[in-house]
Design an enzyme around this catalytic site. Sequence first.
Site, PDB file in Angstrom:
ATOM      1  N   ALA A  63       8.810  33.079 -65.220  1.00 25.35           N
ATOM      2  CA  ALA A  63       9.200  31.986 -66.106  1.00 25.35           C
ATOM      3  C   ALA A  63      10.554  31.408 -65.704  1.00 25.35           C
ATOM      4  CB  ALA A  63       9.251  32.478 -67.548  1.00 25.35           C
ATOM      5  N   GLY A 108       5.975  36.104 -65.464  1.00 27.52           N
ATOM      6  CA  GLY A 108       4.906  35.185 -65.827  1.00 27.52           C
ATOM      7  C   GLY A 108       3.954  34.912 -64.683  1.00 27.52           C
ATOM      8  N   GLU A 111       1.559  37.673 -64.778  1.00 25.50           N
ATOM      9  CA  GLU A 111       0.659  37.476 -65.919  1.00 25.50           C
ATOM     10  C   GLU A 111      -0.438  36.463 -65.597  1.00 25.50           C
ATOM     11  OE1 GLU A 111       3.173  38.421 -69.893  1.00 25.50           O
ATOM     12  OE2 GLU A 111       4.011  36.832 -68.651  1.00 25.50           O
ATOM     13  N   GLU A 131      10.525  42.093 -66.811  1.00 21.01           N
ATOM     14  CA  GLU A 131      11.198  41.544 -68.001  1.00 21.01           C
ATOM     15  C   GLU A 131      12.148  42.526 -68.667  1.00 21.01           C
ATOM     16  OE1 GLU A 131       7.308  39.227 -67.642  1.00 21.01           O
ATOM     17  OE2 GLU A 131       7.981  41.294 -67.359  1.00 21.01           O
TER      18      GLU A 131
END
Length: 257
Positions: A63, A108, A111, A131
């Site tokens: 992200a 992300g 993910e 994270e």
Amino acid sequence: MGASVSLEVEGRVATVRIDRPPANAIAREVSEGLLAVVREAGERDDVGAVVLWGGPRIFSAGADLREMAGRGPEEVRPQVAALGEACAALEELPKVTIAAINGYALGGGCELALACDLRVAARDAELGQPEIRLGIIPGAGGTQRLPRLVGLGRARELIYTGRRVGADEALAMGLVDRVVAPGEVLAAAVAEARRYASGPTRALAAAKAALRASLRGDPDEGLRFEREAFCELFATRDADEGIRAFLEKREPRFEGR
């Protein structure tokens, strides 16, 4: 769709590309672009399978933290919700999806890869959910999808430490399905996707949906879903062709109908 996400279709395979140099950081507009192109791919009759790629250097480093720095819970919610929706669209797409991973698939980016059906990684690729090192946790499905692939114990270790894993270790633990040379990742993923795209796509969509039903926690519901999907496929041309081809000892010619 934004300029940072593109969709190209060739030979019934859609290649969805994230193109936001230098790290393919997932800003909100990238997530929204991914959601739009994944939905488009799902609706197009000329698409039988999808490859998600970040280019030859990097899949996605995660992200865009600049969008989140200094923000509170309600301010950051739209960013993580947009990425979560893109991941859900990939997971729910009634077509086989393959992540083609060069470089890093972190946070992300990991993910997004987890939301695909299959993952082809470069030999020098690294994957992870780092994270925790930022004082946060995965927010777009990492804690839910990672255990399904590698088991709860291994997922705990990866998420609690935030460490990266190389391609060979990822293959050994089931995080990726295939490892190839860096320059062969896209071609390998597209070739695999093309095999699915030329197969019984309605049966593949039913299999994908039935496998997802198995994750809802009710075995009886999953069995009912599977049985109904099995029966409904006997109304398709592909089922008729597949059975006839088997009895006639020849290769089937599927039409996706």
